[in-house]
Write a protein that holds these residues in place. Structure first.
Motif, PDB file in Angstrom:
ATOM      1  N   TYR A 192      11.680 -15.233   0.036  1.00 44.71           N
ATOM      2  CA  TYR A 192      10.546 -16.103   0.535  1.00 44.71           C
ATOM      3  C   TYR A 192       9.255 -15.620   1.127  1.00 44.71           C
ATOM      4  O   TYR A 192       8.649 -15.952   1.652  1.00 44.71           O
ATOM      5  N   ASN A 193       8.987 -14.206   0.311  1.00 45.74           N
ATOM      6  CA  ASN A 193       7.597 -13.797   0.743  1.00 45.74           C
ATOM      7  C   ASN A 193       6.946 -14.421  -0.567  1.00 45.74           C
ATOM      8  O   ASN A 193       6.540 -13.711  -1.538  1.00 45.74           O
ATOM      9  N   LEU A 194       6.336 -15.575  -0.129  1.00 36.88           N
ATOM     10  CA  LEU A 194       5.473 -16.307  -1.009  1.00 36.88           C
ATOM     11  C   LEU A 194       4.175 -15.443  -1.494  1.00 36.88           C
ATOM     12  O   LEU A 194       3.903 -15.844  -2.627  1.00 36.88           O
ATOM     13  N   GLY A 195       3.520 -14.695  -0.566  1.00 37.26           N
ATOM     14  CA  GLY A 195       2.514 -13.871  -0.997  1.00 37.26           C
ATOM     15  C   GLY A 195       2.645 -13.021  -2.212  1.00 37.26           C
ATOM     16  O   GLY A 195       1.454 -12.574  -2.776  1.00 37.26           O
ATOM     17  N   ALA A 196       3.685 -12.434  -2.407  1.00 38.09           N
ATOM     18  CA  ALA A 196       4.278 -11.691  -3.341  1.00 38.09           C
ATOM     19  C   ALA A 196       4.674 -12.449  -4.559  1.00 38.09           C
ATOM     20  O   ALA A 196       5.052 -11.822  -5.698  1.00 38.09           O
ATOM     21  N   SER A 197       4.548 -13.800  -4.660  1.00 39.59           N
ATOM     22  CA  SER A 197       4.907 -14.580  -5.979  1.00 39.59           C
ATOM     23  C   SER A 197       3.858 -15.074  -6.609  1.00 39.59           C
ATOM     24  O   SER A 197       4.355 -15.757  -7.626  1.00 39.59           O
ATOM     25  N   LEU A 198       2.847 -14.658  -6.298  1.00 41.07           N
ATOM     26  CA  LEU A 198       1.658 -15.424  -6.797  1.00 41.07           C
ATOM     27  C   LEU A 198       0.913 -14.944  -8.131  1.00 41.07           C
ATOM     28  O   LEU A 198       1.081 -15.411  -9.163  1.00 41.07           O
ATOM     29  N   GLY A 199       0.568 -13.673  -7.917  1.00 45.80           N
ATOM     30  CA  GLY A 199       0.091 -12.750  -9.140  1.00 45.80           C
ATOM     31  C   GLY A 199       1.276 -12.177  -9.835  1.00 45.80           C
ATOM     32  O   GLY A 199       2.331 -12.089  -9.524  1.00 45.80           O
ATOM     33  N   LEU A 200       1.084 -11.839 -11.273  1.00 55.02           N
ATOM     34  CA  LEU A 200       1.978 -11.338 -12.140  1.00 55.02           C
ATOM     35  C   LEU A 200       2.606 -10.094 -11.593  1.00 55.02           C
ATOM     36  O   LEU A 200       3.655  -9.847 -11.713  1.00 55.02           O
ATOM     37  N   MET A 201       1.703  -9.235 -11.024  1.00 51.09           N
ATOM     38  CA  MET A 201       2.200  -8.001 -10.624  1.00 51.09           C
ATOM     39  C   MET A 201       2.280  -7.753  -8.874  1.00 51.09           C
ATOM     40  O   MET A 201       2.553  -6.650  -8.627  1.00 51.09           O
ATOM     41  N   ASP A 202       2.131  -8.954  -8.232  1.00 50.28           N
ATOM     42  CA  ASP A 202       2.138  -8.857  -6.933  1.00 50.28           C
ATOM     43  C   ASP A 202       3.588  -8.469  -6.553  1.00 50.28           C
ATOM     44  O   ASP A 202       3.659  -7.691  -5.265  1.00 50.28           O
ATOM     45  N   ALA A 203       4.543  -8.837  -6.829  1.00 47.88           N
ATOM     46  CA  ALA A 203       5.927  -8.456  -6.608  1.00 47.88           C
ATOM     47  C   ALA A 203       6.171  -7.140  -6.729  1.00 47.88           C
ATOM     48  O   ALA A 203       6.834  -6.383  -5.853  1.00 47.88           O
ATOM     49  N   SER A 204       5.679  -6.595  -7.696  1.00 52.21           N
ATOM     50  CA  SER A 204       5.939  -4.822  -8.211  1.00 52.21           C
ATOM     51  C   SER A 204       5.332  -4.170  -7.231  1.00 52.21           C
ATOM     52  O   SER A 204       5.895  -3.278  -6.525  1.00 52.21           O
ATOM     53  N   ARG A 205       4.094  -4.864  -6.643  1.00 52.23           N
ATOM     54  CA  ARG A 205       3.221  -3.912  -5.699  1.00 52.23           C
ATOM     55  C   ARG A 205       3.780  -4.203  -4.172  1.00 52.23           C
ATOM     56  O   ARG A 205       3.925  -3.155  -3.419  1.00 52.23           O
ATOM     57  N   ALA A 206       4.583  -5.261  -3.783  1.00 50.34           N
ATOM     58  CA  ALA A 206       5.020  -5.418  -2.729  1.00 50.34           C
ATOM     59  C   ALA A 206       6.503  -4.398  -2.740  1.00 50.34           C
ATOM     60  O   ALA A 206       6.876  -3.938  -1.640  1.00 50.34           O
ATOM     61  N   GLY A 207       7.233  -4.409  -4.056  1.00 54.28           N
ATOM     62  CA  GLY A 207       8.326  -3.611  -3.906  1.00 54.28           C
ATOM     63  C   GLY A 207       7.840  -1.810  -3.743  1.00 54.28           C
ATOM     64  O   GLY A 207       8.534  -1.107  -3.231  1.00 54.28           O
ATOM     65  N   VAL A 208       6.621  -1.708  -4.115  1.00 54.79           N
ATOM     66  CA  VAL A 208       6.099  -0.145  -4.005  1.00 54.79           C
ATOM     67  C   VAL A 208       5.763  -0.029  -2.432  1.00 54.79           C
ATOM     68  O   VAL A 208       6.207   0.887  -2.008  1.00 54.79           O
TER      69      VAL A 208
END
Length: 220
Positions: A192-208
């Motif tokens: 439910y981290n919506l900010g990390a679900s918008l751009g293609l690589m946002d989730a990967s950066r959030a994981g970093v």
């Protein structure tokens, strides 16, 4: 036809979500890593985020300085990049470099000099998955995705259609080059981290970011 689509859409979504969960890629003891032969299944990890590790009796809290080597993009045949361009790999590696250095700076003196009480950190970007545009966000709220992601959130697992990052951490005593700690990890944002679900690589950066915080906590 429209009514038929409306009636079958939730079922189709549920099937897609189930397949997405079953097909979730997990890190492996990548053959090209220096620590590959020493990595073992991590029986203490219930989350699946760190499936393999290597630990010695060294007290990492005794170290005051750290050398952070440039992040390497893994090129082995067992790499796990899914729909990630070479440009995105390079950008993600650069992001890892800056994030890990920023987090560790609060605990260590960052240096380039080999000396006493100095760790050397080697980070290898071994895999990443981009988020599926639109579906990553929409699946948080539809009739199939909502319950699925709620369960994933409780389990600490990744959400449907969400990107992730996989990498290896190797910590050495800088003066002796002895491997002290190593692990491979998969990091991703909460469902439910919506900010990390918008751009293609946002989730990967959030994981970093999550991974850098986790390493800092380990070294405190």
């Amino acid at each position: 036809m429209h009514a038929l689509f409306k009636s079958t859409a939730p079922l189709l979504s549920a099937v897609c979500l189930a397949l997405a969960g079953c097909a979730s890629t997990q890190p492996v003891p990548y053959a090209g890593l220096a620590s590959s032969s020493q990595l073992r299944p991590n029986t203490n990890d219930q989350t699946g985020r760190i499936p393999y590790n290597y630990i010695t009796q060294a007290n990492l809290r005794d170290y005051r300085n750290i050398i952070v080597d440039p992040v390497v993009v893994y090129r082995g045949q067992d790499s796990q990049f899914e729909e990630v361009t070479e440009a995105d790999k390079a950008a993600l590696a650069a992001y890892m470099q800056s994030e890990f250095e920023a987090k560790l700076r609060g605990r260590f003196n960052l240096t380039r000099d080999v000396g006493r009480d100095t760790l050397r950190l080697k980070l290898t970007l071994t895999g990443a998955k981009s988020s599926t545009r639109f579906l990553s966000t929409a699946s948080r709220f539809d009739l199939a995705g909502g319950p699925y992601n709620a369960v994933q959130a409780v389990r600490g697992k990744e959400g449907a259609f969400t990107g992730s990052v996989m990498y290896a951490v190797e910590l050495y005593d800088a003066s002796t080059n002895q491997l002290l700690n190593a692990y491979v990890t998969k990091q991703y944002p909460g469902p439910y981290n919506l900010g990390a679900s918008l751009g293609l690589m946002d989730a990967s950066r959030a994981g970093v970011r999550s991974g850098a915080e986790a390493l800092l906590a380990q070294l405190q």
